[in-house]
Design a protein around this motif. Structure first.
Motif, short mmCIF file in Angstrom:
data_model
loop_
_atom_site.label_atom_id
_atom_site.label_comp_id
_atom_site.label_asym_id
_atom_site.label_seq_id
_atom_site.Cartn_x
_atom_site.Cartn_y
_atom_site.Cartn_z
N ALA A 1 0.78 -1.24 0.00
CA ALA A 1 0.00 0.00 0.00
C ALA A 1 0.82 1.30 0.00
CB ALA A 1 -0.97 -0.02 1.17
N PRO A 2 1.88 1.40 0.83
CA PRO A 2 2.58 2.69 0.88
C PRO A 2 3.10 3.14 -0.48
CG PRO A 2 3.34 1.27 2.65
CD PRO A 2 2.45 0.43 1.78
N LEU A 3 3.30 2.19 -1.38
CA LEU A 3 3.88 2.54 -2.67
C LEU A 3 2.97 3.46 -3.47
CD1 LEU A 3 6.46 1.78 -4.25
CD2 LEU A 3 5.00 0.32 -5.61
N VAL A 4 1.66 3.35 -3.25
CA VAL A 4 0.76 4.15 -4.08
C VAL A 4 0.58 5.55 -3.49
CG1 VAL A 4 -0.47 2.11 -4.87
CG2 VAL A 4 -1.32 3.35 -2.90
N PRO B 1 5.33 10.40 -2.61
CA PRO B 1 6.42 10.59 -1.66
C PRO B 1 6.23 11.83 -0.79
CG PRO B 1 7.29 10.11 -3.83
CD PRO B 1 5.80 10.22 -3.99
N VAL B 2 5.68 12.90 -1.37
CA VAL B 2 5.49 14.12 -0.59
C VAL B 2 4.48 13.87 0.54
CG1 VAL B 2 4.67 16.50 -0.67
CG2 VAL B 2 6.10 15.61 -2.52
N ALA B 3 3.41 13.16 0.21
CA ALA B 3 2.41 12.85 1.24
C ALA B 3 3.02 11.96 2.31
CB ALA B 3 1.21 12.17 0.60
N VAL C 1 13.86 12.94 1.16
CA VAL C 1 14.79 13.70 1.99
C VAL C 1 14.35 15.16 2.04
CG1 VAL C 1 17.19 14.41 2.27
CG2 VAL C 1 16.66 12.16 1.35
N TYR C 2 13.95 15.67 0.90
CA TYR C 2 13.58 17.08 0.82
C TYR C 2 12.39 17.37 1.73
CZ TYR C 2 12.88 21.68 -1.24
OH TYR C 2 12.78 23.03 -1.42
N VAL C 3 11.41 16.50 1.70
CA VAL C 3 10.21 16.75 2.50
C VAL C 3 10.47 16.50 3.98
CG1 VAL C 3 7.82 16.10 2.88
CG2 VAL C 3 8.71 16.19 0.57
N LEU C 4 11.22 15.45 4.30
CA LEU C 4 11.40 15.10 5.70
C LEU C 4 12.36 16.05 6.42
CD1 LEU C 4 11.51 11.20 5.64
CD2 LEU C 4 9.78 12.64 6.71
N THR C 5 13.50 16.36 5.81
CA THR C 5 14.51 17.16 6.52
C THR C 5 15.09 18.28 5.68
OG1 THR C 5 16.31 15.77 5.77
CG2 THR C 5 15.26 15.15 7.84
N ALA C 6 14.83 18.28 4.37
CA ALA C 6 15.45 19.24 3.45
C ALA C 6 16.98 19.25 3.62
CB ALA C 6 14.88 20.64 3.67
N GLY C 7 17.54 18.09 3.98
CA GLY C 7 18.99 17.98 4.09
C GLY C 7 19.50 18.27 5.51
N GLY C 8 18.61 18.75 6.38
CA GLY C 8 19.02 19.13 7.73
C GLY C 8 18.93 17.98 8.71
N PRO C 9 19.21 18.17 9.98
CA PRO C 9 19.69 19.42 10.53
C PRO C 9 21.11 19.74 10.05
CG PRO C 9 19.83 17.69 12.16
CD PRO C 9 19.10 17.11 10.98
N GLY C 10 21.40 21.03 9.87
CA GLY C 10 22.66 21.39 9.24
C GLY C 10 22.68 20.77 7.86
N ASN C 11 23.74 20.02 7.57
CA ASN C 11 23.79 19.29 6.31
C ASN C 11 23.79 17.78 6.56
OD1 ASN C 11 23.89 21.24 4.12
ND2 ASN C 11 25.79 21.93 5.08
N ALA C 12 23.32 17.38 7.75
CA ALA C 12 23.49 15.99 8.17
C ALA C 12 22.83 14.99 7.22
CB ALA C 12 22.93 15.80 9.58
N THR C 13 21.71 15.34 6.61
CA THR C 13 21.02 14.37 5.75
C THR C 13 21.05 14.79 4.29
OG1 THR C 13 18.90 15.44 6.07
CG2 THR C 13 19.46 13.70 7.62
N GLN C 14 21.99 15.68 3.98
CA GLN C 14 22.10 16.11 2.59
C GLN C 14 22.43 14.92 1.67
OE1 GLN C 14 20.87 18.97 1.11
NE2 GLN C 14 22.25 20.25 2.30
N VAL C 15 21.71 14.80 0.56
CA VAL C 15 22.10 13.84 -0.48
C VAL C 15 22.33 14.66 -1.75
CG1 VAL C 15 20.93 11.81 0.44
CG2 VAL C 15 19.67 13.38 -1.02
#
Lengths: 361, 298, 425
Positions: B115-118, B121-123, B238-252
């Motif tokens: 189910a999650p696949l449908v 990603p933003v939601a 990544v963009y929706v959850l953290t936008a790369g933050g905190p800082g740059n910790a989750t930047q891809v």
């Protein structure tokens, strides 16, 4: 080697009783064929023996040991599948040695057993090939090799030749017989092909609707079928069967043709006035074109179709609302519509109860 | 008659082949090849705010010395490895359980996992942001309810927990897809073969290793490549959850490219990073094609 | 029913197809892009009024929310059909767009004395000016202050703090009074909220001229952002975090949630912009809160009575096909009457307040304007005036500082490195 005993075995899928009650004893080293039309329960019975299906009732024992609750690999059986079920990504050698490797046998033993099986089956040069690179007959041999290396007490074959073409099937049939004679293991062989059953088996078990119709040597089931089903199922072309009434010393076929009641049938119980008469094609022949007959009875009929087979010719004609088959041994051309005088060997008549199909004579 | 034959010959000849693949080639060139060339070209120039002069590989040199680029690349690699293990690995195990283990309720299980696949990603991102909210979120309430401590910075605000959380959400999102591919492949393995293995005495694990895995190896490689390319290109989650933050910790790389191009206004530097991503994607894409071809051969 | 709908829509499509070109020829269409969603009703009203007065011009209004807008507008300007008129914050991005050549010089309109220039304070217009020209028109100003929960303060005998130490003391007092109560609601999942704290803290610790020079990367590159006051400011910020002034999970709380916490009696204070009161009111918190100045820091070397003030307004893209019409629209919506309407409908502080009756402004905004007037220095938020790459580093490092993964020293080192790099020609 081993004895196999099925007593009152049944199989139920939910509310559906597929095999109501089967009992069968197979002797040590015996080759038994289960034969019957599709859906008759023969494969289910075999799979219960293998342990691939749970047994709903009764017991199965091998060498006196009840195996009902044993895993397939603990039962001392090996099985050859119709689809061969080879492991597609393993070489022939790996396929044959899989069970031994799983069991953790020493390498020398594995190698020697695989090599021996490969020699018996003529597979030595293919040991490093994948199944995809083998012909149908070779795959069949690998499947047998996989069974042989396990040195099982009981060999189980599930329609092993059905996927082969006619010529190869005959060859492999001989092969299986030879291997059985070499290895001598108790063998249960499931087939829908009565010729395979007759040629291979020491004893034939004819099944229908989940029940055993008759157990006997090929000669017995052929010569004296226990039921009209067996009579019709065993033999090619099949036995001619026609409804008749017993009226005093005559048999009146459906449609009115009267046959004299032969000596051998004089003792028919009086209760059976409605019967099924059976006569094999080889017991009907045009005058001068068959074997000598003990009690010939003649009828002039036009031939509807003739099928020359070389050594013999099958002739078809209409009688009592049925199409009959006769066998002419010394062939000559017969044109459709040609009237011939057919001799019927009434001493070979098979008589069955019209109601339940049980043999009367 | 003669004209019919001429048409027929045209329909069989190489010209017809070109006509048939023509539209695809044109679309591919216009929408993929041309932008790629433009991106490469752009990456060789300085930023518009710095005069926009030709600087050759200057942007690439800067990349080598940019710690955030390396953080993003490292995160991408971690993402790939984690997703290979968790999405493909877990998907395969789930598929095997559904294929061989569970008789009842397998359709329901499959639906729930799939189910999650449908969901877009933003939601998914918004939903998980709410679940992970550190003051009122469901997870905080659960932790409080059973007396567990909750990380002070929340989960998405913690530099050590944020990326694992993103990986977890990604797994939740895609494991069903991987499972479905693997399940389809497993169902292509004949039932007889499993029965043969059973008769040969193989245990469930031995059967899985010796029969199931080799039988689904192409699907496995396919899933692996999908995950690798997908993880390398990842952006929305990544963009929706953290936008790369905190800082740059989750930047891809995906988020860093967008940030460089549109927030920091360095489109040429971003183009350079896009070229790197494109090269890696092409590498794995060609492996995928190779995998498919070798499958066709056998 | 179904066929009916089909027939009607078919007719509509046909009609549009036939009429479409005629309509398009008759009207000039300009695209107007603004922040949403709180300004939707006002914008629709402005567009309606403008179109009524200018029947030959059609305004196509689009909007995006605050954070996505920052990216969205750059994407739009980079595209083939940028909006004609668009919102922007005064500061670096205005001049980034000037450098990229994507916006239009509006000096001519100012010289001509278009409607918007009436009563507009020059100091605010200047936020959009550089020596080369005027690149935008201010529409509103924003400021940031501490807000307190009046009843909580009154019930517990608390006073708005005058000094930073009092503020820290207040944090522990609130915790003592009610452990469930957050002293200061703070959401930094969007890191500009940290930047606003730092803007005021820098202002308190560093000379404004020094700050301005650093932001413009003037002078010796190696000397940029080396004033020790910056470090003190960061340490003060860290002290607030350590004093347990804030709610849990600062970095994962959104600004919206922090506002909701304050407006739901879950926090005693919050540091929030002039855009916040309408959102407090929406939660039924109307009249139960009031602003106070960010406290003075004793012994600090900057400005103790300064405040954060930024301007925002509109620019016209260089690629606009209808610059005249766009200017006409822009001027119209920034005339004093329309500014008054904006205050009425959106509740934000106007750049030009000459026509706004005092009762319309509301108690909160009136007080905020007073506070601006009381302040000797007003500083725009860091992220709007720092060079873009330096600003990015500052934004990102703020979250790291909150997490404790870097020290104030690391923070300033990063800022200096970025500044040196950005100052390189």
């Amino acid at each position: 080697m081993a004895e196999l005993e099925l007593s009152n075995v049944s199989k139920r899928y939910g509310g559906l009783l597929v095999v109501p009650d089967i009992s069968l004893s197979v002797g040590d080293g015996e080759f038994v064929a289960l034969v019957g039309p599709s859906g008759c329960g023969k494969s289910t019975t075999l799979r219960m023996i293998a342990g691939l299906e749970e047994i709903s009732g009764g017991t199965i024992s091998i060498n006196g040991r009840v195996v009902n609750d044993l895993e397939p690999d603990e039962r001392g059986i090996a099985m050859v599948f119709q689809s061969y079920a080879l492991y597609p990504h393993m070489s022939v050698a790996k396929n044959m040695s899989f069970a031994l490797r799983v069991a953790g046998r020493p390498r020398e033993e594995i190698d020697s057993r695989v090599n021996e099986a490969a020699r018996i089956l003529g597979l030595t040069e293919f040991l490093n090939r994948r199944p995809a690179a083998l012909s149908g007959g070779q795959r069949q041999r690998v499947a047998m090799g996989r069974a042989i290396v396990r040195r099982p007490d009981v060999f189980l074959f599930d329609e092993p030749l059905s996927n082969l073409d006619a010529k190869l099937r005959v060859q492999m049939r001989t092969e299986i017989k030879r291997i059985h004679q070499n290895v001598g293991a108790t063998t249960i062989y499931v087939t829908h092909d009565q010729i395979e059953a007759m040629t291979l088996a020491d004893r034939v078990v004819v099944m229908n609707n989940g029940r055993i119709e008759q157990v006997g040597t090929p000669a017995e089931v052929y010569a004296s079928p226990a039921t009209s089903f067996v009579a019709e199922f065993i033999g090619m072309p099949p036995m001619n069967l026609v409804g008749a009434d017993v009226e005093g010393d005559a048999l009146v076929l459906d449609g009115g043709t009267r046959l004299p009641l032969p000596e051998t049938l004089r003792t028919l119980p009086a209760s059976h006035d409605k019967v099924l008469l059976g006569l094999r094609p080889e017991d009907i022949a045009p005058a001068g074109h068959g074997l000598d007959m003990a009690a010939p009875w003649s009828l002039d009929v036009p031939v509807s179709i003739s099928e020359p087979l070389g050594a013999e010719t099958l002739l078809f004609f209409e009688l009592a609302g049925k199409e009959w088959t006769a066998r002419m041994l010394s062939p000559r051309p017969v044109a459709p519509g040609e009237r011939l005088s057919f001799n019927f060997d009434l001493s070979k008549l098979h008589v069955f109860d019209a109601a339940d199909g049980a043999r009367i004579n | 008659m003669a004209s019919t034959r001429t048409i027929n010959r045209a329909l069989r000849g190489p010209i017809f082949d070109y006509i048939m693949i023509g539209p695809a080639v044109v679309l591919f060139s216009v929408f993929i090849v041309w932008p790629a060339i433009q991106t490469l070209y752009t990456s060789l120039f300085a930023e518009p705010t710095k005069g926009g002069a030709f600087i050759g590989l200057g942007n690439y040199r800067e990349m080598m010395g940019d710690p955030v680029f390396w953080i993003a690349l490292r995160n991408n690699l971690i993402f790939i490895l984690a997703n290979l293990v968790l999405q493909v690995g877990l998907g395969t195990v789930l598929a095997a359980i559904l294929d061989r283990g569970i008789r009842r309720g397998s359709t329901l299980m499959r639906t729930i996992i799939f189910a999650p696949l449908v969901i877009a990603p933003v939601a998914i991102g918004v939903m998980w942001k709410m679940i992970l909210e550190p003051n009122f979120g469901l997870l905080r309430q659960l932790a409080d309810g059973i007396g567990l401590p909750f990380p002070t910075q929340g989960i998405l605000g913690d530099p050590y927990l944020a990326f694992p959380a993103i990986i977890g959400v990604g797994v939740w999102n895609y494991v069903g897809f991987m499972m479905t591919i693997m399940l389809a492949a497993m169902q292509g393995i004949s039932k007889d073969v499993y029965e043969a293995a059973r008769i040969d005495g193989a245990s469930a694990v031995q059967t899985f290793i010796s029969i199931t895995l080799p039988g689904v190896r192409y699907a496995l490689v396919l899933c692996g490549l999908i995950v690798i390319v997908g993880s390398f290109k990842t952006f929305e989650l990544v963009y929706v959850l953290t936008a790369g933050g905190p800082g740059n910790a989750t930047q891809v790389l995906g988020t860093y490219i967008v940030e460089s191009a549109f927030l920091v206004f360095q489109p040429n530097y971003a183009a350079g990073m896009s070229v790197i991503v494109l090269l890696v994607a092409i590498l794995f894409g060609s492996l995928q094609v190779y995998n498919r071809e070798s499958k066709v051969k056998t | 029913m179904k066929t009916g709908i089909c027939r009607i829509s078919a007719a509509a499509i046909l009609g549009t197809a036939l009429l479409g070109p005629a309509v398009a020829q008759a009207q000039t269409q300009i695209t107007y892009m603004d922040l949403g969603p709180e300004r939707i009703a006002f914008n629709e009203e402005i567009v309606r009024q403008f179109e009524a007065a200018n029947p030959d011009i059609k305004v196509n209004y689009i909007w995006q929310a605050n954070e996505p807008y920052k990216t969205g507008i750059k994407v739009m300007l980079d595209s083939n059909s940028p909006p004609d008129v668009f919102f922007n914050w005064a500061g670096t991005t205005v001049f980034d767009f000037v450098d990229a050549g994507v916006v239009r010089d509006l000096s001519e309109s100012e010289t001509r004395g278009d409607g918007w220039t009436r009563d507009m304070p020059m100091s605010i217009t200047d936020q959009f000016r550089n020596p080369e020209g005027l690149w935008g028109i201010p529409t509103r100003i924003y400021t940031k202050a501490f807000w307190k929960n009046d009843s909580f303060f009154a019930d517990n005998g608390l006073e708005a703090p005058e000094t930073f130490d009092e503020l820290l003391g207040l944090c522990s007092k609130v915790r003592e009074i009610d452990p469930q109560m957050t002293p200061i609601a703070f959401g930094a999942s969007e890191s500009w909220t940290i930047n606003h704290y730092l803007t005021v803290l820098f202002q308190r610790h560093v000379d404004p001229a020094r700050i301005a020079a650093d932001h413009r990367l003037q002078g010796d590159a190696e000397a940029l952002y080396t004033d020790p006051g910056y470090l003190e400011a960061l340490k003060d910020f860290q002290e607030m975090v350590d004093a347990d002034c804030f709610n849990a999970g600062i970095n994962s709380v959104t600004p919206e949630v922090s506002r909701a916490m304050f407006a739901s009696d879950l926090a005693a204070m919050t540091f929030c912009g002039s855009w916040c009161p309408p959102q407090f009111d929406e939660q039924g918190f109307e009249g139960r809160y009031s602003p106070f100045h960010f406290p003075a820091i004793e012994g600090a070397g900057g400005v103790q009575d300064g405040i954060l003030v930024g301007a925002s307004g509109y620019q016209i893209s260089a690629a606009s096909k209808y610059p005249e019409e766009s200017m006409r629209f822009l001027s119209f919506m920034n005339e004093p009457e329309q500014q008054a309407l904006m205050v009425e409908m959106v509740g934000q502080l106007p750049a030009n307040g000459s026509m706004v009756p005092e009762d319309l402004l509301g108690a909160a905004n009136t007080r905020l304007l007073q506070m601006i007037a009381e302040s000797s220095v007003s500083s725009p938020p860091l992220n709007t005036v720092m060079e873009t790459t330096v600003s990015d580093v500052t934004l990102k490092s703020g979250q790291d500082l909150v997490n404790g993964t870097i020290t104030p020293e690391d923070f300033m080192q990063r800022v200096r490195d970025a500044a040196v790099k950005a100052a390189r020609p």
